[in-house]
Design a protein around this motif. Structure first.
Motif, PDB file in Angstrom:
ATOM      1  N   ALA A 149       0.891  -1.176   0.125  1.00 22.84           N
ATOM      2  CA  ALA A 149       0.025   0.045  -0.041  1.00 22.84           C
ATOM      3  C   ALA A 149       0.925   1.125   0.025  1.00 22.84           C
ATOM      4  CB  ALA A 149      -1.031   0.020   1.207  1.00 22.84           C
ATOM      5  N   ALA A 150       1.878   1.158   0.753  1.00 23.00           N
ATOM      6  CA  ALA A 150       3.070   2.450   0.953  1.00 23.00           C
ATOM      7  C   ALA A 150       3.441   2.557  -0.401  1.00 23.00           C
ATOM      8  CB  ALA A 150       3.898   2.098   1.914  1.00 23.00           C
ATOM      9  N   VAL A 151       3.986   1.586  -1.226  1.00 25.81           N
ATOM     10  CA  VAL A 151       4.805   1.582  -2.280  1.00 25.81           C
ATOM     11  C   VAL A 151       3.625   2.249  -3.333  1.00 25.81           C
ATOM     12  CG1 VAL A 151       5.853   0.401  -4.102  1.00 25.81           C
ATOM     13  CG2 VAL A 151       6.591   0.199  -1.651  1.00 25.81           C
ATOM     14  N   ALA A 161       1.009   3.925  -2.914  1.00 25.41           N
ATOM     15  CA  ALA A 161       0.714   5.403  -2.787  1.00 25.41           C
ATOM     16  C   ALA A 161       1.631   6.390  -3.037  1.00 25.41           C
ATOM     17  CB  ALA A 161       0.274   5.516  -1.517  1.00 25.41           C
ATOM     18  N   VAL A 162       2.892   5.739  -3.017  1.00 20.29           N
ATOM     19  CA  VAL A 162       4.197   6.975  -3.416  1.00 20.29           C
ATOM     20  C   VAL A 162       4.197   6.764  -4.806  1.00 20.29           C
ATOM     21  CG1 VAL A 162       6.577   7.099  -3.457  1.00 20.29           C
ATOM     22  CG2 VAL A 162       5.565   6.158  -1.473  1.00 20.29           C
ATOM     23  N   TYR A 208       1.797   6.319  -6.993  1.00 21.87           N
ATOM     24  CA  TYR A 208       0.605   6.925  -7.554  1.00 21.87           C
ATOM     25  C   TYR A 208       0.888   8.365  -7.596  1.00 21.87           C
ATOM     26  CZ  TYR A 208      -4.170   8.590  -7.899  1.00 21.87           C
ATOM     27  OH  TYR A 208      -5.158   9.064  -8.553  1.00 21.87           O
ATOM     28  N   ALA A 209       1.386   8.833  -6.472  1.00 23.48           N
ATOM     29  CA  ALA A 209       1.326  10.414  -6.311  1.00 23.48           C
ATOM     30  C   ALA A 209       2.559  10.822  -7.294  1.00 23.48           C
ATOM     31  CB  ALA A 209       2.062  10.537  -4.794  1.00 23.48           C
ATOM     32  N   TYR A 210       3.510   9.879  -7.525  1.00 25.16           N
ATOM     33  CA  TYR A 210       4.479  10.291  -8.592  1.00 25.16           C
ATOM     34  C   TYR A 210       4.105  10.383  -9.907  1.00 25.16           C
ATOM     35  CZ  TYR A 210       8.448   9.608 -11.987  1.00 25.16           C
ATOM     36  OH  TYR A 210       9.365   9.975 -12.823  1.00 25.16           O
ATOM     37  N   SER A 236       0.798  10.725 -10.731  1.00 25.73           N
ATOM     38  CA  SER A 236       0.073  12.012 -10.786  1.00 25.73           C
ATOM     39  C   SER A 236       0.960  13.194 -11.286  1.00 25.73           C
ATOM     40  CB  SER A 236      -0.780  12.160  -9.570  1.00 25.73           C
ATOM     41  OG  SER A 236      -1.155  11.073  -9.237  1.00 25.73           O
ATOM     42  N   ALA A 237       1.926  13.453 -10.600  1.00 22.43           N
ATOM     43  CA  ALA A 237       3.034  14.503 -10.521  1.00 22.43           C
ATOM     44  C   ALA A 237       3.406  14.580 -12.094  1.00 22.43           C
ATOM     45  CB  ALA A 237       3.956  14.482  -9.748  1.00 22.43           C
ATOM     46  N   GLN A 264       2.041  13.394 -14.606  1.00 25.61           N
ATOM     47  CA  GLN A 264       0.837  13.716 -15.564  1.00 25.61           C
ATOM     48  C   GLN A 264       0.474  15.309 -15.478  1.00 25.61           C
ATOM     49  OE1 GLN A 264      -1.983  10.597 -14.663  1.00 25.61           O
ATOM     50  NE2 GLN A 264      -1.266   9.545 -16.501  1.00 25.61           N
ATOM     51  N   LEU A 265       0.468  15.914 -14.267  1.00 27.27           N
ATOM     52  CA  LEU A 265       0.183  17.097 -14.117  1.00 27.27           C
ATOM     53  C   LEU A 265       1.034  18.193 -14.693  1.00 27.27           C
ATOM     54  CD1 LEU A 265      -1.045  17.089 -10.296  1.00 27.27           C
ATOM     55  CD2 LEU A 265      -2.236  17.709 -12.268  1.00 27.27           C
TER      56      LEU A 265
END
Lengths: 345, 334
Positions: free
Chosen positions: B155-157, B159-160, B162-164, B166-167, B169-170
């Motif tokens: 879960a931790a990996v 989430a990290v 996923y955030a990366y 998203s960043a 893509q943004l």
């Protein structure tokens, strides 16, 4: 240990918790002041403070009170709300995995907001309402799906993981249906961002917190500590297990949905804040108040860093909390390989 | 594990049944689409270059069906090996972050280095999958890993990463448009060339799994007993991670992250075959493509004339199955 009593309410204060809490509060307020005084139009901290109090120049007052303060207040409040929700969930599920991110509430809020964006194309108010409704419906669904089994800890987490997966699929579908402009707007919201928050975002969140936080801290904190020991012990201590649990879950769902409505589903604050709070206070209990403070500090610090990290680009706060929070959890797991963390089954 | 051990089930019948089911599903996958066809039309389209359906069937649907077969088998086998290796009934390439690792690496390749073709970014997928396999395994506690700790590490990996993603893509809207279909998981995202391109990687993964099946059985008895039976636990573990990496990396490169197939299939198969890894893996290799192609067909039927991406269907259906399974079995430990 010092015990403060006022009428029927008593608060136990451990010196280490008090010192730690004050230190965290100082970090939160320090970051808030930095956020208020820096930006395209730099102010001295002194001028920023004056502007907050209404004694500065009109230009300073406008920038601080209308542009920066709502964002800072939203950061403080959303961080506090997410952290308190996380502390409640983790104590109720007796599992460090039991945070809104893992349980699917975040995805529920996201689904509600995406429906608002993709289907109605509505503005920020519709989006916030969608997030709130999505989170609450998800919370109710997970509770009803998990309630069949008397003991809630693991089942709540596992059902939550399943519901989160279903909702991730639904969100993916809505996301591919969106126009590209809506898609990037949805993406930004989904990541969690404080960019352009106004008082219309901060004040509803403040209203929710003003009602829920005192109820949780003063009314439900002790039954929660009892529940965290297990249903049987709680019953033996005279706690009415089911009503207390339902109230606590309702409070937590309301808190994280309101935070998501204001700032988007900022990841990992709810998961990490209670664990950071426990480590700095050394108190094994639910640590509700210290979690609230740590959450506020984490969120403002993350927003501060996110604004400064890539020069010229305003990175959304959720990206930073996701990367930092996940990295923290990885480190925690690696450092405590032989501890019981996550190993309860 | 299961009471089935004491009474051997009719495994050959189960195997035949799963093969038959796969043939039916593959036929359905060829017949269903924006323009539905009868099986006779599909058959003539397959074998007769003069038939009106030839182009649609041979050039569009056949590669997609073959890709589904390949990727499905890969994910099912990866899930089976993973569950055996970690002794964790909840292990899944998606839940433990392996697919997310491959995605993050691919997104980096697309956005930062401007790599636009599958042959370029498949290597990124392997790198990401391998790095995350090792990381989750190490962080989760290695040999002392409990299912709960592994899930937490995953879960931790996740989430990290996923955030990366998203960043990235943004910060890069152009690649967001290119990536948003790939990142939900689809059999249509990379075109026909993917089928051929990833085949060798998956073939090597398959061979590795075939070799590993018997030692994994021995490992299920514990390291001491495994050594007594002539297996070398460290080698088996390393080999399993390589196999998982090849299978998940290739599948993710071609189709994006598809979750839950690897979790679901061994659970469906185990009651029929018993815990013997050799049977479990063989039958999984046939049942997993049934699940994936079935989900793909469902996605095409649901949103005709468009489609719901297969990764979305498996996430929704798999998540629902997961909730059902959790409610049914009281004793699943986190």
């Amino acid at each position: 240990m010092t015990v403060l009593r006022a009428a029927t309410v008593s608060v136990r204060l451990r010196p280490r918790s008090v010192v730690a809490g004050l230190a965290v509060l100082a970090v939160a307020l320090g970051c808030a002041l930095l956020l208020l005084s820096t930006g395209d139009y730099p102010l001295s901290p002194d001028a920023a403070l004056k502007a907050v109090l209404g004694s500065g120049t009109p230009a300073d007052a406008y920038i601080v009170q209308e542009l920066r303060a709502p964002r800072v207040v939203t950061a403080l409040l959303a961080g506090a709300a997410l952290a308190l929700a996380g502390a409640i969930f983790q104590a109720l599920t007796r599992n460090p995995l039991g945070s809104p991110d893992v349980l699917g509430f975040t995805q529920g809020s996201a689904a509600g907001a995406l429906v608002a964006i993709v289907v109605t194309g509505g503005g920020s108010l519709t989006l916030a309402a969608g997030a709130l409704v999505g989170g609450i419906v998800t919370g109710a669904a997970i509770y009803l799906l998990a309630v069949r089994h008397g003991s809630h800890g693991n089942h709540l987490v596992l059902v939550g993981i399943g519901v989160a997966a279903v909702l991730t699929g639904v969100n993916g579908y809505l996301f591919t249906r969106a126009e590209i402009t809506d898609a990037s707007r949805a993406m930004l919201w989904l990541t969690g961002s404080l960019d352009g928050r106004g008082w219309e975002d901060a004040l509803p969140l403040l209203a929710v917190l003003a009602v829920v936080v005192p109820i949780v801290l003063f009314g439900l904190s002790r039954p929660l500590s009892a529940l965290a020991l297990g249903d049987d012990q709680a019953l033996a201590l005279g706690v009415r297990v089911t009503p207390v649990r339902v109230s606590l879950l309702a409070a937590a769902v309301l808190l994280c949905s309101a935070a998501a409505a204001a700032a988007g589903p900022v990841s990992f604050v709810a998961l990490t804040a209670p664990q950071v709070a426990r480590r700095i206070t050394g108190d094994p209990g639910p640590n509700l108040l210290s979690s609230v403070l740590v959450g506020a500090a984490l969120m403002t610090a993350a927003d501060l860093a996110a604004q400064r990290l890539v020069p010229g680009r305003d990175l959304p706060v959720g990206v930073l909390t996701g990367i930092l929070g996940g990295a923290y959890l990885v480190w925690l797991l690696a450092a405590r390989r032989r501890s019981s963390l996550g190993g309860r089954s | 594990m299961s009471p089935v051990l004491s009474r051997p089930p009719r495994r050959p019948a189960v195997l035949l049944g799963s093969v038959a089911l796969l043939v039916v599903t593959a036929a359905l996958s060829l017949a269903v689409g924006a323009k539905p066809m009868s099986l006779a039309e599909v058959w003539s389209g397959l074998v007769d270059p003069q038939a009106p359906a030839y182009t649609v069937v041979r050039e569009m649907r056949l590669p997609r069906t073959l890709l589904g077969l390949e990727v499905g088998a890969a994910l099912g086998l990866a899930g089976g090996v993973m569950q055996a290796l970690t002794r964790n009934p909840l292990a899944d390439p998606g839940l433990l972050g392996i697919n997310a690792g491959a995605s993050a690496a691919v997104v980096t390749g697309i956005s930062v280095l401007g790599i636009g073709s599958l042959s370029g970014y498949v290597w990124f997928a392997f790198l990401g999958a391998a790095a995350v396999s090792v990381l989750v395994w190490a962080v989760g506690g290695g040999r002392t890993a409990t299912p709960g700790r592994l899930a937490l590490a995953g879960a931790a990996v996740n989430a990290v990463l996923y955030a990366y993603v998203s960043a990235v893509q943004l910060l890069d809207t152009a690649s967001l448009d290119a990536m948003r279909f790939w990142t939900v998981g689809s059999l249509a995202a990379t075109g026909a060339s993917a089928t051929l391109f990833i085949a060798p990687f998956i073939a090597v993964g398959l061979i590795a799994v075939a070799v590993l099946a018997r030692p994994l059985n021995a490992l299920a008895l514990g390291d001491e007993s495994a050594r007594a039976l002539g297996a070398r636990p460290a080698v088996v573990r390393a080999g399993s991670i390589v196999a998982i990496t090849l299978l998940c990396g290739a599948a993710t490169a071609a189709c994006g992250p598809i979750v839950f197939v690897g979790l679901l299939v061994p659970h469906l198969v185990r009651p029929l075959t018993g815990p013997d890894m050799r049977w479990l893996l063989v039958v999984s290799a046939f049942v997993a493509p049934v699940v994936l192609l079935g989900a793909d067909v469902l996605g095409r039927v649901l949103a005709r004339p468009g489609e719901v991406q297969v990764g979305i269907v498996t996430a929704v259906a798999g998540g629902a199955f997961f909730v059902w399974a959790v409610r049914r079995t009281r004793a699943v430990a986190v």
